[in-house]
Motif scaffolding. Sequence first.
Motif, PDB file in Angstrom:
ATOM      1  N   ILE A 139       0.861  -1.096   0.088  1.00 29.94           N
ATOM      2  CA  ILE A 139      -0.148  -0.011  -0.119  1.00 29.94           C
ATOM      3  C   ILE A 139       0.985   1.308   0.163  1.00 29.94           C
ATOM      4  CG2 ILE A 139      -1.710   1.162   1.193  1.00 29.94           C
ATOM      5  CD1 ILE A 139      -2.686  -1.023   2.642  1.00 29.94           C
ATOM      6  N   ILE A 140       0.611   2.038  -0.966  1.00 30.30           N
ATOM      7  CA  ILE A 140       1.392   3.327  -1.088  1.00 30.30           C
ATOM      8  C   ILE A 140       0.314   4.750  -0.736  1.00 30.30           C
ATOM      9  CG2 ILE A 140       2.992   4.923  -2.108  1.00 30.30           C
ATOM     10  CD1 ILE A 140       4.100   2.461  -3.627  1.00 30.30           C
ATOM     11  N   GLN A 141       0.504   5.477   0.172  1.00 27.82           N
ATOM     12  CA  GLN A 141      -0.509   6.596   0.416  1.00 27.82           C
ATOM     13  C   GLN A 141       0.502   7.739   0.049  1.00 27.82           C
ATOM     14  OE1 GLN A 141      -2.097   7.067   4.250  1.00 27.82           O
ATOM     15  NE2 GLN A 141      -3.149   8.694   3.605  1.00 27.82           N
ATOM     16  N   PRO A 142       0.129   8.362  -1.130  1.00 26.20           N
ATOM     17  CA  PRO A 142       1.013   9.723  -1.218  1.00 26.20           C
ATOM     18  C   PRO A 142       0.823  10.707   0.113  1.00 26.20           C
ATOM     19  CG  PRO A 142      -0.098   9.092  -3.277  1.00 26.20           C
ATOM     20  CD  PRO A 142      -0.646   8.345  -2.207  1.00 26.20           C
ATOM     21  N   ALA A 143       1.703  11.729   0.205  1.00 17.17           N
ATOM     22  CA  ALA A 143       1.777  12.592   1.210  1.00 17.17           C
ATOM     23  C   ALA A 143       0.364  13.447   1.247  1.00 17.17           C
ATOM     24  CB  ALA A 143       2.966  13.246   1.197  1.00 17.17           C
ATOM     25  N   LYS A 144      -0.054  14.157   0.086  1.00 17.47           N
ATOM     26  CA  LYS A 144      -1.083  14.870   0.086  1.00 17.47           C
ATOM     27  C   LYS A 144      -1.653  14.824  -1.124  1.00 17.47           C
ATOM     28  CE  LYS A 144       1.396  18.775   2.849  1.00 17.47           C
ATOM     29  NZ  LYS A 144       1.847  20.069   2.802  1.00 17.47           N
ATOM     30  N   ILE A 153      -3.224   3.316  -2.769  1.00 18.32           N
ATOM     31  CA  ILE A 153      -3.421   2.424  -3.726  1.00 18.32           C
ATOM     32  C   ILE A 153      -2.747   1.074  -3.209  1.00 18.32           C
ATOM     33  CG2 ILE A 153      -3.094   3.606  -5.851  1.00 18.32           C
ATOM     34  CD1 ILE A 153      -0.060   2.936  -5.910  1.00 18.32           C
ATOM     35  N   GLN A 154      -3.501   0.051  -3.596  1.00 19.61           N
ATOM     36  CA  GLN A 154      -2.924  -1.390  -2.988  1.00 19.61           C
ATOM     37  C   GLN A 154      -2.550  -2.295  -4.340  1.00 19.61           C
ATOM     38  OE1 GLN A 154      -6.182  -3.554  -1.218  1.00 19.61           O
ATOM     39  NE2 GLN A 154      -4.817  -5.245  -0.370  1.00 19.61           N
ATOM     40  N   PHE A 155      -1.628  -2.907  -4.334  1.00 15.32           N
ATOM     41  CA  PHE A 155      -1.334  -3.996  -5.322  1.00 15.32           C
ATOM     42  C   PHE A 155      -0.184  -4.764  -4.964  1.00 15.32           C
ATOM     43  CE2 PHE A 155       1.546  -0.343  -5.334  1.00 15.32           C
ATOM     44  CZ  PHE A 155       2.981  -0.873  -5.680  1.00 15.32           C
ATOM     45  N   GLU A 156      -0.054  -5.934  -5.744  1.00 11.88           N
ATOM     46  CA  GLU A 156       1.037  -6.647  -5.780  1.00 11.88           C
ATOM     47  C   GLU A 156       1.600  -6.787  -7.057  1.00 11.88           C
ATOM     48  OE1 GLU A 156       0.644 -10.809  -4.193  1.00 11.88           O
ATOM     49  OE2 GLU A 156      -1.396 -10.014  -3.184  1.00 11.88           O
TER      50      GLU A 156
END
Length: 255
Positions: A139-144, A153-156
């Motif tokens: 999971i990556i969450q942009p700062a703003k 976003i979630q992915f493999e």
Amino acid sequence: MDAETLITISQQLAALAEGLRDGNLAGAPQAITSADLPVRLIHTRADLLQTFDSMIDRAVHSIDAFDRGERPEQSQPQSSAQPAALQRGVRFRVVYDPLVFRRDDLTRGMLDSVRQGEQARVSTNISARLLIRDREEFIIQPAKPATGSPLAIQFESDELADFINGVFSTIWDTALQVGNRQFESGRLLDDDEIQILRLLAAGQKDEAVARVLGVSVRTVQRKVQSLQRSFGAASRFQLGAISARHLLVDQTGQP
């Protein structure tokens, strides 16, 4: 590794997150600009928290994470799934942004996690929130996130795994190592290190720092070099700027 390299690596991760979210990988590292990935977009904080908990519940070997401390007031400081995962032997490594220490609830949550067995470090070189399950799901969450854009976003991806795990390892290896005693006291640095950073932020030279501390110039230089490595700073000036910018010390330079 100097601070500019660390920042570039971290920014590549943030660019990847934004590219995957928007369906445009032009800003991502060259090796992955052609990636065609199934990505799940996360639009609400409730979904984000549920997804974090689900990934931690499914972890077998490890959870690696970047935590910038950017959560609403009254939000849950620790995943409800983390204590059970730690008990069953999942290794947790988390790199925190110093901004976490601005909020008592997040600091308490971090301390609870460390007491339970989490390995924690601190770095100023985090451009996005990140969670990695068993080195294969992300999971990556942009700062703003922009208004109206997905939160995360979630992915493999086998194609991206080496890059993302490499980013985490690089930041982890260069982050400030903080022992449990330092976390318990709420202090990242000892008295001499805090004083050195205050004096550097105020523009003082090594000789002046040595006089204030009552130690040799060589001792000051050795401590400064150690702090530079911990914070990924390429120079004394950059070290002082980093410490002041992230509120680790004030800029008075007073003993």
